[in-house]
Design a protein around this motif. Structure first.
Motif, short mmCIF file in Angstrom:
data_model
loop_
_atom_site.label_atom_id
_atom_site.label_comp_id
_atom_site.label_asym_id
_atom_site.label_seq_id
_atom_site.Cartn_x
_atom_site.Cartn_y
_atom_site.Cartn_z
N LEU A 119 1.16 -0.89 0.14
CA LEU A 119 -0.47 0.11 0.10
C LEU A 119 0.36 1.41 0.26
CD1 LEU A 119 0.02 1.62 2.84
CD2 LEU A 119 -1.38 -0.45 3.36
N GLY A 120 0.39 3.04 0.02
CA GLY A 120 1.42 4.12 -0.16
C GLY A 120 0.15 4.91 0.31
N HIS A 121 1.14 6.33 1.28
CA HIS A 121 -0.12 6.45 0.71
C HIS A 121 0.65 7.76 0.99
CE1 HIS A 121 2.44 6.99 4.93
NE2 HIS A 121 2.33 6.14 5.06
N ARG A 122 -0.03 9.01 0.91
CA ARG A 122 0.74 10.46 1.01
C ARG A 122 1.67 10.92 2.25
NH1 ARG A 122 -4.73 12.28 0.21
NH2 ARG A 122 -4.25 13.78 2.52
N VAL A 123 2.74 11.49 1.97
CA VAL A 123 3.67 11.55 3.65
C VAL A 123 3.32 12.48 3.98
CG1 VAL A 123 5.92 10.74 1.96
CG2 VAL A 123 5.16 13.02 2.15
N ASN A 124 2.23 13.14 3.57
CA ASN A 124 1.55 14.12 4.21
C ASN A 124 -0.33 14.28 5.25
OD1 ASN A 124 -0.21 14.06 2.54
ND2 ASN A 124 -0.30 16.78 2.42
N ASN A 125 -0.18 12.54 5.27
CA ASN A 125 -1.36 11.80 5.54
C ASN A 125 -0.70 11.55 7.11
OD1 ASN A 125 -3.50 11.13 5.66
ND2 ASN A 125 -4.28 10.66 3.65
N PRO A 126 -0.55 11.56 7.86
CA PRO A 126 0.61 10.92 9.00
C PRO A 126 -1.02 9.40 9.69
CG PRO A 126 -0.16 12.87 9.99
CD PRO A 126 -0.40 12.78 8.45
N ALA A 127 -2.11 9.85 9.25
CA ALA A 127 -3.43 9.45 9.98
C ALA A 127 -2.87 7.72 8.98
CB ALA A 127 -4.89 9.65 10.02
N SER A 128 -3.26 7.51 7.25
CA SER A 128 -3.33 7.16 6.94
C SER A 128 -1.99 6.00 6.62
CB SER A 128 -3.12 7.65 5.49
OG SER A 128 -3.69 6.19 4.50
N CYS A 129 -0.82 6.31 7.45
CA CYS A 129 0.59 6.26 7.97
C CYS A 129 0.42 5.19 8.89
CB CYS A 129 1.48 6.65 8.71
SG CYS A 129 3.27 5.84 8.51
N ASN A 130 -0.61 5.55 9.99
CA ASN A 130 -0.79 4.81 11.71
C ASN A 130 -1.63 4.59 11.56
OD1 ASN A 130 -1.16 4.61 14.35
ND2 ASN A 130 -3.33 5.58 14.33
N GLY A 141 9.91 2.67 2.09
CA GLY A 141 10.09 3.64 1.36
C GLY A 141 8.76 4.34 0.99
N ILE A 142 9.57 6.03 -0.07
CA ILE A 142 9.33 7.09 -0.44
C ILE A 142 9.22 6.70 -1.65
CG2 ILE A 142 9.42 9.67 -0.36
CD1 ILE A 142 9.01 8.22 2.65
N GLU A 143 8.03 7.49 -2.73
CA GLU A 143 8.14 7.53 -3.51
C GLU A 143 7.66 8.66 -4.25
OE1 GLU A 143 6.28 3.76 -6.24
OE2 GLU A 143 5.24 3.76 -4.30
N ARG A 144 9.02 9.12 -4.66
CA ARG A 144 8.64 10.38 -5.31
C ARG A 144 7.78 11.54 -6.86
NH1 ARG A 144 13.76 12.72 -7.43
NH2 ARG A 144 13.53 11.39 -8.05
N LYS A 145 6.33 11.91 -5.28
CA LYS A 145 5.68 12.97 -6.95
C LYS A 145 5.39 11.58 -7.24
CE LYS A 145 7.72 16.64 -5.82
NZ LYS A 145 7.06 17.09 -4.37
N LYS A 146 4.61 10.92 -6.26
CA LYS A 146 3.95 9.95 -6.69
C LYS A 146 2.60 9.78 -7.80
CE LYS A 146 3.35 4.80 -7.62
NZ LYS A 146 2.88 3.00 -6.61
N LEU A 147 1.48 10.26 -6.95
CA LEU A 147 0.73 10.43 -6.80
C LEU A 147 0.37 12.35 -7.26
CD1 LEU A 147 -1.02 8.57 -3.75
CD2 LEU A 147 -1.09 8.38 -6.37
N ARG A 148 -0.53 12.01 -7.69
CA ARG A 148 -1.52 13.65 -8.77
C ARG A 148 -3.08 14.24 -8.01
NH1 ARG A 148 -1.44 15.37 -14.55
NH2 ARG A 148 -3.41 14.08 -14.00
N GLY A 150 -5.01 16.69 -8.43
CA GLY A 150 -5.73 18.02 -9.05
C GLY A 150 -4.33 18.62 -9.69
N SER A 151 -3.88 19.85 -9.41
CA SER A 151 -2.79 19.93 -10.18
C SER A 151 -0.69 19.52 -9.33
CB SER A 151 -2.62 21.16 -10.26
OG SER A 151 -2.88 22.04 -9.56
N GLN A 152 -1.63 18.99 -8.23
CA GLN A 152 -0.28 18.85 -7.32
C GLN A 152 0.10 17.73 -7.01
OE1 GLN A 152 -1.68 20.12 -3.31
NE2 GLN A 152 0.75 20.32 -2.45
N ARG A 153 1.07 17.44 -6.72
CA ARG A 153 1.64 16.70 -7.04
C ARG A 153 2.17 15.42 -5.68
NH1 ARG A 153 1.61 13.49 -11.31
NH2 ARG A 153 2.39 11.43 -10.94
N PHE A 154 2.23 14.75 -5.13
CA PHE A 154 2.71 14.17 -4.14
C PHE A 154 3.48 13.00 -4.03
CE2 PHE A 154 -1.18 16.28 -3.21
CZ PHE A 154 -1.40 16.67 -2.26
N ASP A 155 4.72 13.54 -2.58
CA ASP A 155 4.96 11.56 -1.92
C ASP A 155 4.68 10.77 -1.61
OD1 ASP A 155 7.78 13.88 -3.34
OD2 ASP A 155 8.75 13.63 -1.26
N VAL A 156 4.89 9.26 -1.42
CA VAL A 156 4.10 8.34 -1.25
C VAL A 156 4.94 7.57 0.05
CG1 VAL A 156 2.83 6.54 -1.78
CG2 VAL A 156 2.90 8.83 -2.70
#
Length: 185
Positions: A119-130, A141-148, A150-156
């Motif tokens: 599974l993967g979650h946005r790094v700015n989503n600590p609740a999902s990490c929990n 590990g971290i996958e850089r800018k994997k999810l988009r 809208g116009s914003q990309r997120f590390d996962v």
């Protein structure tokens, strides 16, 4: 409060509309799909939340009302792998329900012959990490800018749980097993 997992039906369309309504986080996860009407929610259930050999989804229900989803997609039998996902309507977050649902589905997947769940979650989503961590999924590990969204990309941050990993210390939820005869009308 009765909490259980069961296959989705089109009768859950109203609950799906309600869960999605006004929740910016869920609307982003659904990729901008219109879930504002019963018809569009029924279509989403029929297209994306049905059970198949490669995709398994269970409604997380409280008092018989769907308030979230836990699922496996990309089920690949040769290698024994699948991708896990989960979401909850905002009023039900923070109660441990997603972690219990995820741990339950992982246990079922392992009993059915899968070996590795990812599974993967946005790094700015600590609740999902929990949720992932409580359900026994180990960060990998971290996958850089994997999810988009809208116009914003997120590390996962990716996590995985193996059949050989210790079971998490969470109480499983009752689950209605998938049956090949389950039909979504």
């Amino acid at each position: 409060m009765i909490v259980e997992l069961r296959p989705w039906t089109t009768e859950d369309a109203a609950a799906l509309c309600t869960a999605n309504g006004g929740d910016q986080d869920l609307q982003a996860q659904f990729g901008g799909v219109d879930l504002g009407s019963l018809g569009s929610s029924q279509k989403y259930i029929n297209e994306y939340l049905v059970m198949s050999e490669t995709r398994r989804n269970w409604a997380i229900c409280v008092d018989y009302v769907a308030i979230g989803n836990v699922g496996l997609s990309g089920v690949e039998r040769r290698h024994g792998t699948a991708w896990a996902s989960y979401w909850l309507a905002s009023p039900y977050r923070g109660r441990g329900l997603a972690a219990r649902a995820l741990a339950t589905v992982a246990s079922v997947a392992f009993q059915e012959g899968l070996f590795r769940l990812e599974l993967g979650h946005r790094v700015n989503n600590p609740a999902s990490c929990n949720v992932a961590t409580r359900a026994g999924f180990v960060p990998e590990g971290i996958e850089r800018k994997k999810l988009r969204y809208g116009s914003q990309r997120f590390d996962v941050e990716t996590h995985a749980r193996l059949l050989t990993d210790p079971a998490p210390d969470v109480a499983p939820l009752p689950i209605q097993a998938y049956k090949a005869t389950t039909v979504v009308e």
